[in-house]
Write an enzyme that holds these catalytic residues in place. Structure first.
Site, PDB file in Angstrom:
ATOM      1  CD  GLU A 153      -3.187  -0.841   2.054  1.00 42.81           C
ATOM      2  OE1 GLU A 153      -2.996  -0.135   3.062  1.00 42.81           O
ATOM      3  OE2 GLU A 153      -4.267  -1.396   1.809  1.00 42.81           O
ATOM      4  CD  GLU A 305      -4.127  -6.088   2.791  1.00 40.48           C
ATOM      5  OE1 GLU A 305      -4.866  -5.430   3.548  1.00 40.48           O
ATOM      6  OE2 GLU A 305      -2.914  -5.861   2.671  1.00 40.48           O
TER       7      GLU A 305
HETATM    8  C1  GLA Z   1      -4.169  -2.591   5.072  1.00 43.16           C
HETATM    9  C2  GLA Z   1      -2.810  -3.233   5.155  1.00 43.16           C
HETATM   10  C3  GLA Z   1      -2.772  -4.466   6.000  1.00 43.16           C
HETATM   11  C4  GLA Z   1      -3.645  -4.350   7.229  1.00 43.16           C
HETATM   12  C5  GLA Z   1      -5.034  -3.979   6.798  1.00 43.16           C
HETATM   13  C6  GLA Z   1      -5.996  -3.903   7.955  1.00 43.16           C
HETATM   14  O1  GLA Z   1      -4.876  -2.895   3.954  1.00 43.16           O
HETATM   15  O2  GLA Z   1      -2.262  -3.507   3.896  1.00 43.16           O
HETATM   16  O3  GLA Z   1      -1.440  -4.704   6.364  1.00 43.16           O
HETATM   17  O4  GLA Z   1      -3.120  -3.378   8.080  1.00 43.16           O
HETATM   18  O5  GLA Z   1      -5.015  -2.739   6.174  1.00 43.16           O
HETATM   19  O6  GLA Z   1      -7.298  -3.627   7.526  1.00 43.16           O
END
Ligand code: GLA
Ligand code: ZN
Length: 666
Positions: A153, A305
């Site tokens: 991210e 994710e």
């Molecule tokens: C983000 C991060 C993860 C985690 C999630 C929690 O998307 O990439 O590492 O912290 O949030 O929702």
């Protein structure tokens, strides 16, 4: 643009983030049993383990990672191998303070938090490349390796002296001379002439002029995107020297900060993290998936994710209701995802995310609601995978989506501070969603000629060539639907001419003035005997060759045109001179008359993915009453093992996937 390779995955990847460095051997052993029970076939690791992998500069400890990679391979589980470069070790921040970013307030930050490094720092880039390279060399032929995941991210904005130097170099490259820069930045306004490159500042909070000059802001956002893409590519290139597996990074659900068409052009496959808020409409979530599918011209993407249950970082972390994760997962797949990955596999015992949902909860049990639902979904995905992977969506309509427009419109001082780009685009998208009409998202650079309808909501910025391309598209028989504030400025945010210069000829009108409405205030548009609400801005339109379809109902311009259509060459160009609600867009769409995937009840989500041999239908009921669709052919329900045709019903909170082999004409 960098060339990347189109990717076809072997199956729907199911699993997600796993942090074995937090667990002892017995727990890891138990995890293998649980993973297999839940049909998990891919885990993403070791995202945050740089400190453990490189405890001091240049000394790598891969022993524990070797062990876990081997164990996963032995259990038939693949790995989405992450370079751990999103969280640099403390020694690095201490030894090389240049890796620490400066924030928008001008404060040098101390070590801590992830995604907290300067993406332009030569030291960061050197160390990141070194570990990416070492990992690629070590694991390139490991049987568990399926994909590469770089960092995590991206999205930091840094304002440090290194970034300033790089920004100046970027500007020199873009403009060539200080005279050109002055022209493009329009520095004659407010006497801001720059005489020397060294007089250029960063648009941080210490300099309101740079911070609020729309062209400077735009350039900084472009520069940060280019820098971040280069930071990603630094590792990509290191990995590619040793491994031919697909390489990507997961993009954050909050997708404004970086131009993701640029990011995606550097990746082999797009990956994104979907964390809808309970208040988000399902059409809004669907739209984000469709945007992701658009980033690489319709190629499948990774759902990198999502949470298998609640989050921890929302103010009220509502549990995902029974069946909700299944619906959300199939929704992603229905819109082009070839994976269903979760954050995370096992809940962390401590730290910021100990209350975040996970497949395996603190209890470690395999009979929890979440575990059982995950296992059921895993089983379903495994069985349906061959009917899904690599299939494409075919759409006759496209919506132009552009990060530069998003930035420029929301940065703009006037006409209305409540302009919300994503929300405005969604008003248009939702009409397609509700009418079950497939739609692609395309950039301003895309070829328009393969579509029957092109929609330009808030297509404010017309970069060179777009005006001519749009005119040629309509002239050749295409239909255009343009929304308010479109076709106004060039790529530097300079007004192109009498509004809307980029579209004036094609729309057959000019706009004399634009009124702004306060939040929660509405005007009305009378069209086809119905009054539709509209908001935020109202154009005072002077038709030239356009015909009026709808008129404003309020204010001194009541009765003046609000919705128009213009015949142009073989095609037609519609204009909505306000920010419409979905009902108005739907009414215009009904006039245009594109075919739905299937006729279906309101509220049923209906999509189709196909390849040469087979088509797969997805029917998703997000509501609480049964909904029906009428099939256009005989299909098979592969899970139930029988044929279906005619009218089918989808129960509340349920998903149906039907397949049909295509007949080939000889
Ligand atoms: C983000 C991060 C993860 C985690 C999630 C929690 O998307 O990439 O590492 O912290 O949030 O929702
Ligand atoms: Zn920096």
């Amino acid at each position: 643009m960098d060339a990347t390779r189109p990717v076809s995955l072997e199956k729907i990847y199911f699993g997600g983030d796993y942090c074995p460095d937090q667990w002892d051997d017995a727990t890891i052993e138990e995890d293998m049993r649980l993973f297999k029970k839940a049909h998990i076939n891919l885990v993403t690791l070791p995202v945050f383990s740089w400190a453990k992998l490189e405890p001091e500069e240049g000394r790598y400890d891969f022993g524990w990672l070797d062990k876990i990679m081997d164990k996963l391979a032995a259990n038939g589980i693949g790995v989405n191998l992450a370079t751990p470069t999103v969280a640099q070790p403390a020694w690095m921040s201490r030894k090389y303070p240049e890796v620490l970013p400066v924030d928008i307030a001008g404060r040098k930050r101390t070590h801590g938090m992830r995604v907290f490094f300067c993406y332009n720092s030569p030291k960061y880039l050197e160390r990141a490349r070194a570990i990416a390279s070492a990992m690629a060399k070590r694991y390139a032929s490991h049987p568990a390796l399926k994909l590469w995941h770089v960092a995590n991210e991206y999205g930091t904005y840094c304002y440090c002296p290194i970034c300033r130097g790089k920004f100046i170099a970027w500007l020199k490259d873009r403009y060539g001379s200080i005279e050109k820069l002055n022209e493009r930045w329009y520095t004659s306004f407010w006497g801001r002439t720059v005489f020397d490159w060294e007089e250029i500042n960063l648009p941080d909070e210490t300099n309101d002029d740079y911070r609020f000059n729309p062209t400077v802001q735009l350039d900084y956002m472009r520069f940060v995107t280019d820098s971040t893409a280069a930071c990603f590519r630094n590792e990509y290139d290191a990995i590619r020297e040793f491994s031919d597996k697909p390489i990507q990074t997961n993009m954050s659900g909050y997708i404004k900060k970086l131009d993701q068409f640029v990011m995606a052009s550097r990746m082999d496959i797009v990956g994104w993290d979907n964390y809808p808020w309970p208040t988000h409409e399902m059409s809004f979530v669907a739209m984000k998936h469709d945007i992701m599918r658009g980033l690489k011209g319709g190629q499948s993407f990774l759902l990198a994710e999502q949470s298998p249950n609640q989050q921890n970082w929302q103010p009220y972390n509502v549990l995902k209701r029974p069946g909700e994760v299944r619906r959300l997962s199939w929704q992603a797949i229905a819109h082009g995802a070839d994976s269903c990955l979760f954050f995370q596999m096992r809940q962390s015992r401590a730290g910021q995310e100990k209350f975040h949902g996970a497949v395996i909860s603190h209890s470690g049990r395999d009979d929890t609601r979440v575990f059982r639902e995950t296992a059921r979904l895993g089983d379903e995905l495994e069985r349906l995978s061959p009917h899904v992977v690599g299939k494409r969506t075919r759409a006759q309509a496209a919506i132009v989506f552009d990060w530069n427009n998003w930035w420029a419109l929301e940065n703009s001082s006037g006409p209305n501070r409540d302009i919300d780009y994503l929300d405005g685009v969604h008003s248009y998208y939702k009409a397609f969603y509700e009418r079950h009409i497939p739609v692609d998202f395309i950039s301003e650079n895309a070829d328009l000629s393969c579509y029957k309808l092109v929609v330009m909501p808030y297509t404010y910025m017309f970069r060179p060539g777009l005006k001519e391309k749009t005119a040629a598209f309509v002239k050749g028989g295409g239909t255009l639907l343009a929304g308010a504030l479109s076709g106004l400025v060039d790529e530097n945010d300079h007004v192109l001419g009498e509004f809307p210069a980029g579209l004036r000829q094609v729309l057959g009108l000019r706009i004399e003035e634009t009124d702004a409405l306060k939040k929660d205030c509405f005007n009305g548009i009378l069209m086809d005997g119905r009054e539709f609400p509209c908001r935020l801005v109202c154009d005072i339109i002077i038709p030239e060759t356009a015909e009026t379809l709808g008129s404003f109902t309020k204010e001194f311009y009541a009765g003046s045109p609000a919705v128009t259509v213009n015949g142009f060459g073989q095609g037609k160009a519609y204009y909505i001179g306000s920010v419409p609600g979905t009902a108005l867009v739907t009414a215009v769409l009904d006039r245009i008359g594109l075919a739905p995937v299937l006729p279906a009840d309101d509220g049923l989500e209906v999509t189709r993915r196909e390849d040469v041999g087979e088509e797969t239908l997805f029917l998703i009921n997000h509501g609480n009453v049964p909904l029906r669709a009428v099939l256009d052919n005989e299909y098979t329900d592969p899970l139930a093992g029988h044929k279906v045709s005619g009218e089918v019903e989808v129960a509340p909170n349920d998903v149906k996937v039907f397949i049909r082999r295509k007949q080939h004409d000889v």
